[in-house]
Enzyme design. Structure first.
Site, PDB file in Angstrom:
ATOM      1  N   LYS A  53      -2.364 -15.435   3.533  1.00 26.77           N
ATOM      2  CA  LYS A  53      -3.498 -15.324   2.605  1.00 26.77           C
ATOM      3  C   LYS A  53      -3.586 -16.585   1.753  1.00 26.77           C
ATOM      4  O   LYS A  53      -4.677 -17.131   1.530  1.00 26.77           O
ATOM      5  CB  LYS A  53      -3.326 -14.082   1.712  1.00 26.77           C
ATOM      6  N   GLN A  97       0.252  -6.481  -3.161  1.00 26.05           N
ATOM      7  CA  GLN A  97       0.660  -6.340  -1.763  1.00 26.05           C
ATOM      8  C   GLN A  97       1.428  -5.038  -1.558  1.00 26.05           C
ATOM      9  O   GLN A  97       2.331  -4.704  -2.328  1.00 26.05           O
ATOM     10  CB  GLN A  97       1.524  -7.550  -1.369  1.00 26.05           C
ATOM     11  N   ASP A 120      -9.259  -6.085  -2.432  1.00 26.91           N
ATOM     12  CA  ASP A 120      -8.814  -5.259  -1.300  1.00 26.91           C
ATOM     13  C   ASP A 120      -9.817  -4.136  -1.018  1.00 26.91           C
ATOM     14  O   ASP A 120      -9.822  -3.570   0.074  1.00 26.91           O
ATOM     15  CB  ASP A 120      -7.477  -4.584  -1.636  1.00 26.91           C
TER      16      ASP A 120
HETATM   17  N1  GUN Z   1      -0.113  -4.860   3.201  1.00 29.37           N
HETATM   18  C1  GUN Z   1      -0.489  -5.041   4.491  1.00 29.37           C
HETATM   19  N2  GUN Z   1      -1.817  -5.296   4.567  1.00 29.37           N
HETATM   20  C2  GUN Z   1      -2.289  -5.280   3.292  1.00 29.37           C
HETATM   21  C3  GUN Z   1      -3.581  -5.480   2.698  1.00 29.37           C
HETATM   22  O1  GUN Z   1      -4.583  -5.735   3.377  1.00 29.37           O
HETATM   23  N3  GUN Z   1      -3.623  -5.401   1.348  1.00 29.37           N
HETATM   24  C4  GUN Z   1      -2.543  -5.106   0.592  1.00 29.37           C
HETATM   25  N4  GUN Z   1      -2.704  -5.029  -0.730  1.00 29.37           N
HETATM   26  N5  GUN Z   1      -1.340  -4.914   1.103  1.00 29.37           N
HETATM   27  C5  GUN Z   1      -1.216  -5.003   2.440  1.00 29.37           C
END
Ligand code: GUN
Length: 290
Positions: A53, A97, A120
């Site tokens: 990311k 996350q 998200d």
């Molecule tokens: N953990 C795995 N994929 C994601 C996601 O898209 N967002 C978040 N916040 N945690 C994750």
């Protein structure tokens, strides 16, 4: 005849190019989109996801900041960190996350995020907006990425039958709503662990979405010839050809390319599109001047 394999990395880069232009326009007004990621503990997969990311932010000229918190962080300290970011006018997007360590209630943490900064799209306000068809919210990234793949592959959803395997709050449920919403117009079946005759239900699907997190659970014999197959699973399994090694597989059996019309690979299919949609939501938040 083999299926068309969707190149999610190429599509993701194309979306990033479009975002770079919007970021340049924002820069003229002195605004640089800023994504803040909170990561609690040392989960190895989360470290990789967060790094990817951040790299995407770098590629398109966005600010990314990362707040690392100890594995024994309390829920109230985590919520305080979220609230600090809510109040920071230089931050447009906040992402906590997952998974979070045991003992922390994920939903309480998500509910602490300002919905306008919830890039998200997991906050109940944003999920509620999705249900009501209100375009003013944030769409969860994986469902949004899947819809973008379908749109770009020019799959005609009107009158189609879609089967979504998996009913999670952040993937299966919101994606089912997007597929059925006015303008998409698919007829959607949501299947789950208690569904009977799953193979027969899948065989009726023009669009088959696998989001169960079980390696190669969907057999190629379950796929209707020519169907669009979207594989959302990312499962790490032992690789017998490598001593002690592992490899990633999806929820759909390999070899299904010979039956499907369109298929997304794992890795390199939905994953990069999820990240591109996260970038897109953050740019949108900056444009909305949150
Ligand atoms: N953990 C795995 N994929 C994601 C996601 O898209 N967002 C978040 N916040 N945690 C994750």
């Amino acid at each position: 005849m083999g299926a068309t394999r969707i190149d999610g990395r190429a599509l993701g880069r194309d979306i990033e190019d479009g975002l770079s232009e919007r970021i340049s326009s924002l820069a003229e007004g002195g605004v640089v989109p800023h994504l803040a990621v909170i990561i609690v503990g040392n989960d190895p997969a989360s470290q990789i996801y967060v790094r990817n990311k951040q790299r995407s932010c770098q590629r398109i000229g966005m600010i990314s900041s990362r707040i690392d918190m100890k594995p024994d962080t309390s829920q109230s300290d985590l919520i305080s960190a979220v609230e600090k970011l809510n109040g920071d006018a230089s931050v447009h997007g906040i992402l906590v996350q997952s998974p979070l360590p045991p003992g922390i209630d994920e939903l309480s943490v998500i509910e602490a995020i300002d919905p306008r900064k919830d890039v998200d799209g997991f906050h109940p306000v944003n999920l509620g907006r999705l249900v009501t068809g209100d375009k003013g919210g944030m769409t969860p990234c994986t469902p949004a990425g899947v819809m973008e793949i379908i749109r770009r592959a020019e799959v005609d959803l009107e009158g189609s039958r879609a089967v979504v395997l998996g009913r999670s709050r952040i993937v299966g449920m919101p994606l089912s709503i997007l597929l059925a919403q006015r303008g998409a117009d698919s007829t959607v079946t949501i299947a789950h662990s208690k569904t009977e005759s799953l193979d027969e239900i899948c065989r009726e699907a023009d669009i088959l979405i696998a989001a169960v997190g079980k390696p190669e659970m969907v057999k190629s014999s379950w796929i209707k010839p020519g169907a669009t197959v979207i594989d959302i699973g990312i499962n790490r399994i032992k690789d017998d050809s490598k001593d002690g090694g592992t490899r990633l597989v999806g929820d759909v059996e390999s070899g299904s390319e010979s039956i499907a019309g369109i298929i997304t690979p794992v890795p390199g299919g939905v994953g990069p599109m999820t990240i591109a949609m996260l970038m897109s939501n953050t740019v949108l938040a900056a444009e909305r001047n949150v």
